[in-house]
Design a protein around this motif. Sequence first.
Motif, PDB file in Angstrom:
ATOM      1  N   TYR A  47       0.851  -1.189   0.000  1.00 24.34           N
ATOM      2  CA  TYR A  47       0.000   0.000   0.000  1.00 24.34           C
ATOM      3  C   TYR A  47       0.887   1.240   0.000  1.00 24.34           C
ATOM      4  CZ  TYR A  47      -3.563   3.409   1.168  1.00 24.34           C
ATOM      5  OH  TYR A  47      -4.395   4.500   1.132  1.00 24.34           O
ATOM      6  N   LEU A  48       0.759   2.034  -1.037  1.00 25.28           N
ATOM      7  CA  LEU A  48       1.530   3.276  -1.121  1.00 25.28           C
ATOM      8  C   LEU A  48       0.740   4.378  -0.446  1.00 25.28           C
ATOM      9  CD1 LEU A  48       3.123   1.513  -3.080  1.00 25.28           C
ATOM     10  CD2 LEU A  48       3.491   3.525  -4.472  1.00 25.28           C
ATOM     11  N   GLU A  49       1.225   4.739   0.720  1.00 31.46           N
ATOM     12  CA  GLU A  49       0.496   5.674   1.569  1.00 31.46           C
ATOM     13  C   GLU A  49       0.900   7.110   1.256  1.00 31.46           C
ATOM     14  OE1 GLU A  49      -0.271   5.455   6.261  1.00 31.46           O
ATOM     15  OE2 GLU A  49       1.815   5.775   5.691  1.00 31.46           O
ATOM     16  N   ILE A  50      -0.110   7.927   0.985  1.00 29.95           N
ATOM     17  CA  ILE A  50       0.157   9.347   0.712  1.00 29.95           C
ATOM     18  C   ILE A  50      -1.036  10.153   1.234  1.00 29.95           C
ATOM     19  CG2 ILE A  50      -0.862   9.255  -1.635  1.00 29.95           C
ATOM     20  CD1 ILE A  50       1.365  11.241  -2.511  1.00 29.95           C
ATOM     21  N   PRO A  51      -0.786  11.275   1.910  1.00 27.31           N
ATOM     22  CA  PRO A  51      -1.929  12.105   2.302  1.00 27.31           C
ATOM     23  C   PRO A  51      -2.630  12.605   1.032  1.00 27.31           C
ATOM     24  CG  PRO A  51       0.085  12.812   3.430  1.00 27.31           C
ATOM     25  CD  PRO A  51       0.499  11.851   2.359  1.00 27.31           C
ATOM     26  N   PRO A  52      -3.971  12.589   1.010  1.00 29.97           N
ATOM     27  CA  PRO A  52      -4.693  13.020  -0.188  1.00 29.97           C
ATOM     28  C   PRO A  52      -4.256  14.402  -0.673  1.00 29.97           C
ATOM     29  CG  PRO A  52      -6.227  12.132   1.439  1.00 29.97           C
ATOM     30  CD  PRO A  52      -4.876  12.131   2.087  1.00 29.97           C
ATOM     31  N   GLU A  53      -3.940  15.288   0.253  1.00 24.23           N
ATOM     32  CA  GLU A  53      -3.508  16.650  -0.125  1.00 24.23           C
ATOM     33  C   GLU A  53      -2.195  16.609  -0.904  1.00 24.23           C
ATOM     34  OE1 GLU A  53      -4.364  15.713   2.887  1.00 24.23           O
ATOM     35  OE2 GLU A  53      -6.182  16.868   3.372  1.00 24.23           O
ATOM     36  N   LYS A  54      -1.283  15.721  -0.462  1.00 24.14           N
ATOM     37  CA  LYS A  54       0.017  15.578  -1.138  1.00 24.14           C
ATOM     38  C   LYS A  54      -0.177  15.049  -2.561  1.00 24.14           C
ATOM     39  CE  LYS A  54       3.524  16.835   1.247  1.00 24.14           C
ATOM     40  NZ  LYS A  54       4.323  17.931   0.680  1.00 24.14           N
ATOM     41  N   ALA A  55      -1.054  14.041  -2.688  1.00 23.83           N
ATOM     42  CA  ALA A  55      -1.307  13.453  -4.009  1.00 23.83           C
ATOM     43  C   ALA A  55      -1.883  14.512  -4.942  1.00 23.83           C
ATOM     44  CB  ALA A  55      -2.269  12.277  -3.884  1.00 23.83           C
ATOM     45  N   ALA A  56      -2.767  15.359  -4.405  1.00 26.60           N
ATOM     46  CA  ALA A  56      -3.380  16.414  -5.216  1.00 26.60           C
ATOM     47  C   ALA A  56      -2.335  17.433  -5.663  1.00 26.60           C
ATOM     48  CB  ALA A  56      -4.498  17.096  -4.428  1.00 26.60           C
ATOM     49  N   GLU A  57      -1.348  17.703  -4.781  1.00 29.47           N
ATOM     50  CA  GLU A  57      -0.270  18.655  -5.128  1.00 29.47           C
ATOM     51  C   GLU A  57       0.560  18.169  -6.302  1.00 29.47           C
ATOM     52  OE1 GLU A  57       2.414  19.256  -1.850  1.00 29.47           O
ATOM     53  OE2 GLU A  57       0.811  20.161  -0.636  1.00 29.47           O
ATOM     54  N   ARG A  58       0.645  16.845  -6.449  1.00 26.22           N
ATOM     55  CA  ARG A  58       1.462  16.296  -7.535  1.00 26.22           C
ATOM     56  C   ARG A  58       0.897  16.670  -8.899  1.00 26.22           C
ATOM     57  NH1 ARG A  58       3.354  10.221  -5.603  1.00 26.22           N
ATOM     58  NH2 ARG A  58       4.873  10.977  -4.113  1.00 26.22           N
ATOM     59  N   GLY A  59      -0.356  17.058  -8.893  1.00 29.06           N
ATOM     60  CA  GLY A  59      -0.980  17.473 -10.149  1.00 29.06           C
ATOM     61  C   GLY A  59      -1.196  16.288 -11.061  1.00 29.06           C
ATOM     62  N   GLY A  60      -1.670  16.578 -12.225  1.00 26.06           N
ATOM     63  CA  GLY A  60      -1.845  15.507 -13.190  1.00 26.06           C
ATOM     64  C   GLY A  60      -3.026  14.604 -12.897  1.00 26.06           C
ATOM     65  N   TYR A  61      -3.936  15.037 -12.001  1.00 27.40           N
ATOM     66  CA  TYR A  61      -5.208  14.323 -11.938  1.00 27.40           C
ATOM     67  C   TYR A  61      -5.739  14.401 -13.360  1.00 27.40           C
ATOM     68  CZ  TYR A  61      -6.047  14.035  -6.837  1.00 27.40           C
ATOM     69  OH  TYR A  61      -6.028  13.729  -5.520  1.00 27.40           O
ATOM     70  N   GLY A  62      -6.047  13.247 -13.938  1.00 27.78           N
ATOM     71  CA  GLY A  62      -6.377  13.235 -15.357  1.00 27.78           C
ATOM     72  C   GLY A  62      -7.744  13.767 -15.722  1.00 27.78           C
ATOM     73  N   GLY A  63      -8.523  14.193 -14.754  1.00 29.10           N
ATOM     74  CA  GLY A  63      -9.859  14.686 -15.054  1.00 29.10           C
ATOM     75  C   GLY A  63     -10.874  13.576 -15.168  1.00 29.10           C
ATOM     76  N   GLU A  64     -10.496  12.352 -14.763  1.00 29.67           N
ATOM     77  CA  GLU A  64     -11.470  11.266 -14.762  1.00 29.67           C
ATOM     78  C   GLU A  64     -12.326  11.369 -13.504  1.00 29.67           C
ATOM     79  OE1 GLU A  64      -9.657   7.353 -15.363  1.00 29.67           O
ATOM     80  OE2 GLU A  64     -10.158   7.582 -17.476  1.00 29.67           O
ATOM     81  N   ARG A  65     -13.433  10.675 -13.558  1.00 31.07           N
ATOM     82  CA  ARG A  65     -14.300  10.540 -12.402  1.00 31.07           C
ATOM     83  C   ARG A  65     -13.451  10.129 -11.197  1.00 31.07           C
ATOM     84  NH1 ARG A  65     -20.188   9.412 -13.158  1.00 31.07           N
ATOM     85  NH2 ARG A  65     -19.952   8.994 -15.374  1.00 31.07           N
ATOM     86  N   TYR A  66     -13.777  10.562 -10.024  1.00 29.01           N
ATOM     87  CA  TYR A  66     -13.106  10.236  -8.738  1.00 29.01           C
ATOM     88  C   TYR A  66     -11.845  11.047  -8.488  1.00 29.01           C
ATOM     89  CZ  TYR A  66     -15.749   5.785  -9.293  1.00 29.01           C
ATOM     90  OH  TYR A  66     -16.704   4.832  -9.501  1.00 29.01           O
TER      91      TYR A  66
END
Length: 189
Positions: free
Chosen positions: A134-153
């Motif tokens: 399990y790759l643990e990352i705070p949701p805020e950190k993951a969001a900072e990485r950018g590149g959310y592809g714009g898919e659902r969720y």
Amino acid sequence: SGDRSDSRGALVVLEGLDRCGKTTQSNKLHKYLEGLGHSAELWRFPDRTTSVGQMISSYLSNQSQLDDRAIHLLFSANRWEKRTLMESKLKSGTTIIVDRYSYSGVAFSSAKGLDMDWCKAPEIGLLAPDLVLYLEIPPEKAAERGGYGGERYEHLEFQKKVSKSYQALHDASWKVINFSFVDMALKKL
Ligand code: NYM
């Protein structure tokens, strides 16, 4: 020892939030195992190449709407349709690294408010992983990485709920890898 399990491949599952680094790490693990001379394959779910996978893909990219339970069952069916192949590969000694598996199914659907036991039911009978990373990352950190592809969720508020669901699913057999450790290791390469 001649035990039949010695020649069986291992089922290794990587799990985590969107943008946690799973895909990068799965690729590295695959290359590493091959480098050691093991027979290893890299799989991912959803497997978008099948017809069920195409329905899932169209749902994720907002090209179609589906009832929450219907899409949940499609994600599960997508794993079921690969079960026989998975089993025969493992039996023949190939290790399979899977980018997402049943835990994603339960974590994402239950984050929408579906009952967790209901979400788990269609996963019963699929092959059990030998190892869950399990790759643990705070949701805020993951969001900072950018590149959310714009898919659902792929937005922060939902990912926070998914993170809570993963915490509820988490058991002592999981190996948890913290994102800061991965970042550190990557910088040394
Ligand atoms: N996802 C993935 C689910 O909701 N249920 C599942 O059973 C699986 C395997 O699909 N946001 C979600 C998690 C991701 C999305 O995955 C697509 P990926 O790894 O981005 O292709």
